[in-house]
Motif scaffolding. Structure first.
Motif, PDB file in Angstrom:
ATOM      1  N   GLU A 172       0.802  -1.221   0.000  1.00  0.00           N
ATOM      2  CA  GLU A 172       0.000   0.000   0.000  1.00  0.00           C
ATOM      3  C   GLU A 172       0.832   1.268   0.000  1.00  0.00           C
ATOM      4  O   GLU A 172       0.493   2.240  -0.671  1.00  0.00           O
ATOM      5  CB  GLU A 172      -0.905   0.031   1.234  1.00  0.00           C
ATOM      6  CG  GLU A 172      -2.167  -0.745   1.033  1.00  0.00           C
ATOM      7  CD  GLU A 172      -3.199  -0.347   2.057  1.00  0.00           C
ATOM      8  OE1 GLU A 172      -3.438   0.872   2.220  1.00  0.00           O
ATOM      9  OE2 GLU A 172      -3.748  -1.247   2.703  1.00  0.00           O
ATOM     10  N   LYS A 285      -9.602  -4.584  -6.869  1.00  0.00           N
ATOM     11  CA  LYS A 285      -9.988  -3.651  -5.814  1.00  0.00           C
ATOM     12  C   LYS A 285     -10.370  -2.308  -6.407  1.00  0.00           C
ATOM     13  O   LYS A 285      -9.623  -1.714  -7.162  1.00  0.00           O
ATOM     14  CB  LYS A 285      -8.816  -3.463  -4.845  1.00  0.00           C
ATOM     15  CG  LYS A 285      -8.554  -4.723  -4.058  1.00  0.00           C
ATOM     16  CD  LYS A 285      -7.155  -4.685  -3.477  1.00  0.00           C
ATOM     17  CE  LYS A 285      -6.830  -6.024  -2.835  1.00  0.00           C
ATOM     18  NZ  LYS A 285      -5.408  -6.254  -2.752  1.00  0.00           N
ATOM     19  N   ILE A 287     -11.112   0.876  -4.694  1.00  0.00           N
ATOM     20  CA  ILE A 287     -11.192   1.445  -3.352  1.00  0.00           C
ATOM     21  C   ILE A 287     -11.645   2.888  -3.437  1.00  0.00           C
ATOM     22  O   ILE A 287     -11.121   3.672  -4.217  1.00  0.00           O
ATOM     23  CB  ILE A 287      -9.818   1.410  -2.645  1.00  0.00           C
ATOM     24  CG1 ILE A 287      -9.137   0.091  -2.945  1.00  0.00           C
ATOM     25  CG2 ILE A 287      -9.956   1.625  -1.166  1.00  0.00           C
ATOM     26  CD1 ILE A 287      -7.649   0.221  -2.984  1.00  0.00           C
ATOM     27  N   HIS A 288     -12.602   3.190  -2.631  1.00  0.00           N
ATOM     28  CA  HIS A 288     -12.980   4.598  -2.504  1.00  0.00           C
ATOM     29  C   HIS A 288     -12.581   5.015  -1.106  1.00  0.00           C
ATOM     30  O   HIS A 288     -13.230   4.642  -0.143  1.00  0.00           O
ATOM     31  CB  HIS A 288     -14.479   4.769  -2.721  1.00  0.00           C
ATOM     32  CG  HIS A 288     -14.914   4.246  -4.058  1.00  0.00           C
ATOM     33  ND1 HIS A 288     -14.688   4.942  -5.209  1.00  0.00           N
ATOM     34  CD2 HIS A 288     -15.518   3.100  -4.405  1.00  0.00           C
ATOM     35  CE1 HIS A 288     -15.154   4.231  -6.225  1.00  0.00           C
ATOM     36  NE2 HIS A 288     -15.654   3.108  -5.759  1.00  0.00           N
ATOM     37  N   GLU A 289     -11.490   5.749  -1.030  1.00  0.00           N
ATOM     38  CA  GLU A 289     -11.037   6.131   0.291  1.00  0.00           C
ATOM     39  C   GLU A 289     -11.736   7.390   0.746  1.00  0.00           C
ATOM     40  O   GLU A 289     -11.927   8.319  -0.012  1.00  0.00           O
ATOM     41  CB  GLU A 289      -9.520   6.379   0.261  1.00  0.00           C
ATOM     42  CG  GLU A 289      -8.754   5.193   0.761  1.00  0.00           C
ATOM     43  CD  GLU A 289      -7.274   5.434   0.643  1.00  0.00           C
ATOM     44  OE1 GLU A 289      -6.773   6.257   1.411  1.00  0.00           O
ATOM     45  OE2 GLU A 289      -6.641   4.801  -0.215  1.00  0.00           O
ATOM     46  N   LYS A 290     -12.084   7.386   2.003  1.00  0.00           N
ATOM     47  CA  LYS A 290     -12.651   8.601   2.573  1.00  0.00           C
ATOM     48  C   LYS A 290     -11.513   9.554   2.882  1.00  0.00           C
ATOM     49  O   LYS A 290     -10.423   9.136   3.242  1.00  0.00           O
ATOM     50  CB  LYS A 290     -13.366   8.268   3.885  1.00  0.00           C
ATOM     51  CG  LYS A 290     -14.746   7.722   3.682  1.00  0.00           C
ATOM     52  CD  LYS A 290     -15.460   7.804   5.023  1.00  0.00           C
ATOM     53  CE  LYS A 290     -16.772   7.062   4.993  1.00  0.00           C
ATOM     54  NZ  LYS A 290     -17.344   7.027   6.342  1.00  0.00           N
ATOM     55  N   VAL A 291     -11.807  10.824   2.743  1.00  0.00           N
ATOM     56  CA  VAL A 291     -10.757  11.792   3.044  1.00  0.00           C
ATOM     57  C   VAL A 291     -11.169  12.614   4.261  1.00  0.00           C
ATOM     58  O   VAL A 291     -12.322  12.941   4.411  1.00  0.00           O
ATOM     59  CB  VAL A 291     -10.497  12.715   1.851  1.00  0.00           C
ATOM     60  CG1 VAL A 291      -9.309  13.615   2.141  1.00  0.00           C
ATOM     61  CG2 VAL A 291     -10.241  11.889   0.612  1.00  0.00           C
TER      62      VAL A 291
END
Lengths: 291, 236
Positions: A172, A285, A287-291
């Motif tokens: 990552e 994958k 991925i929707h990362e939260k900010v």
């Protein structure tokens, strides 16, 4: 039909074992190791030499081939890829292709261009009779079992062990992993070691199922396994297994019911269709990362 | 008061760009020291160099009297300092607990449980969410996780890079309360912030960075009342 299906799953299991090598190296080092297919070929030749020239029993020959391929994988990474750690991905890709030709041509010099007949390591074992009269070869049973065992071990390794978790952390964010005290170079070496060890197993299974051994033996299965890895979602371990098995089944069924000339075209055609609808592969994958 | 961190005449380049031009500063044991400055002033570069991620071309970085410049980047955390990086950089696909375990990567497994409890005391929210993937946490929770993860190495010096970035004011207050609490329990803090108001109000001492140079320094209180600092960083 049942026999074809089992053959397909068996071939697919071999693809899956190869695909695991691609997917782990891609996941952690973020590079496509196109020389991976040729490590399979080396595994084939090394085990062949131990069995045919030195009369080493098959299980020990397999272990020796694994050991030699592991060392080969680590060496390739150290000499060819590590100096390019901060280079563009294109430079690394071209180096990997060069490494692939280097291995093929080294094999050509060492073992010659004539195909070698790989010994049948299961010659004393009868094919199994299934319900409905289908016969299953021992290599199919071993390939399917080996694939399942490897999958389970790798999944446990990456989810439970400290080293496995560190590998996921490195995949990552190498910088953040370094801050944690993880030795990124060592982790990448380990990934190549695992992938190449698996390639040796795949090499033995492949040569047992299709017993003609040539310097180019690894390249087509290598490309198909890469396709399988992308198909399943590159970077994902279960994805490599599902992609590999599906690819094997599609290939064998296409060969049996449609046309053996068109089989490869159909395999790659399915890949194109899948990627149009799911660009990250089946289990890729998103991925929707939260900010 | 003994000096924990001593940075002298640091020069850092990105290729041919001279990003840090002779920065020197000190952090004493038990202090909260902050580096403030605008975007691009070199705050994060300085911190990343101290943390071992970047190599300086010139200058020295001493931690507890020993140079860390010859130490391999992944061994810097062993020396007793941890960097909580800008943008949090939690491992999104690892669970909260696994992220914390990574923070203690260099420590014996037998000691992890105890430190984990200490971190959970500071951040009860992380305990509630320990099996959740870090990528699904809110920004504030991710910041707490990044700080908790850094604490897992039991650092004597904790470096924080923009912990308030992108957080709602109420969360910023919370994060700064936690920083103060950590400091009270004996952890030395080096804090990099754009939120100068907040940073100066909790800092013992502060340095102002401008285009790779330190242009001003003093106690937090002094700089809060300094006209040039007020004008440049505190909105008049």
């Amino acid at each position: 039909m049942l026999a074809h299906l089992i053959n397909g799953i068996s071939l697919g299991s071999i693809y899956a074992i190869i695909a695991l090598g691609y997917t782990m190296v891609y996941g952690i080092a973020k590079m496509l190791n196109f020389a991976h297919g040729d490590v399979i070929m080396v595994g084939g030749y090394v085990s062949f030499c131990f069995m045919s020239y030195m009369n080493v029993p098959a299980p020990i020959a397999v272990l020796l081939a694994m050991a030699i391929c592991t060392v080969l994988g680590i060496t390739i990474e150290r000499l060819a890829y590590k100096p390019l750690r901060s280079a563009t991905s294109l430079a690394v890709l071209i180096t990997a292709i060069g490494m692939s030709y280097f291995l093929q041509n080294s094999a050509l010099i060492i073992w010659g261009a004539n195909p070698k007949a790989y010994p049948n390591i299961f010659k004393d074992i009868e094919a199994f009779e299934m319900v409905g009269g289908a016969r299953v070869s021992p290599v199919a049973v071993v390939a399917i079992t080996a694939n399942l065992v490897i999958m389970i071990i790798l999944t446990l390794f990456t989810s439970r062990t400290k080293m496995g978790k560190a590998m996921r952390a490195v995949s990552e964010d190498k910088g953040a992993a370094t801050l944690m005290g993880i030795n990124v170079n060592f982790t990448i070496s380990m990934t190549f070691a695992i992938g190449s060890g698996l390639a040796a197993i795949a090499g033995v299974l492949l040569c047992t199922a299709y017993p003609t051994l040539m310097p180019t033996t690894g390249s087509m299965p290598g490309i198909k396994a890469f396709t399988a890895a992308v198909f399943g979602g590159i970077g994902s371990i279960p994805g490599a297994m599902i992609g590999g098995i599906l690819l094997g089944v599609i290939e064998i069924l296409a060969r049996a019911y449609i046309s053996s000339e068109l089989a490869d075209a159909i395999v790659f055609g399915v890949l194109i269709v899948v990627l149009i609808f799911r660009p990250t592969g089946l289990l890729g994958k998103q991925i929707h990362e939260k900010v | 008061m003994s000096t924990v961190l001593k940075v002298e005449n640091l020069h850092v380049y990105y290729g041919s760009i001279h990003a840090i031009k002779g920065v020197s500063f000190e952090v004493g044991e038990g202090e909260i020291v902050t580096l403030i400055g605008a975007n691009g002033a070199g705050k994060s570069t300085t911190l990343n160099t101290v943390g071992g991620l970047l190599k300086p071309r010139e200058g020295s970085v001493e931690f507890e009297g020993k140079s860390i410049l010859g130490v391999a980047p992944h061994k810097v955390v062993n020396q007793g300092m941890a960097l909580c990086p800008e943008g949090r950089r939690v491992f999104a696909q690892l669970s909260v607990r696994e992220n914390l375990e990574m923070g203690a990567y260099t420590r014996p497994v037998s000691e992890i449980a105890e430190t984990l409890e200490i971190v959970y005391e500071h951040f009860p929210r992380l305990k509630e969410r320990q099996t959740q993937m870090a990528g699904t946490l809110s920004g504030g929770e991710q910041q707490m996780l990044a700080m908790g993860r850094a604490l897992m190495s039991k650092p004597r010096l904790m470096m924080l890079d923009e912990p308030s970035m992108g957080l709602a004011p109420i969360l910023v207050d919370q994060i700064f309360e936690i920083i103060k609490a950590l400091n009270k329990k004996g952890t030395t803090i080096l804090l990099v912030e754009q939120n100068a108001q907040m940073a100066l109000s909790i800092a013992d001492r502060a340095y102002v960075l401008e285009t790779g140079r330190i242009v001003n320094s003093g106690t937090g209180k002094d700089l809060l009342n300094d006209d040039s600092v007020k004008k440049a960083y505190l909105g008049g």
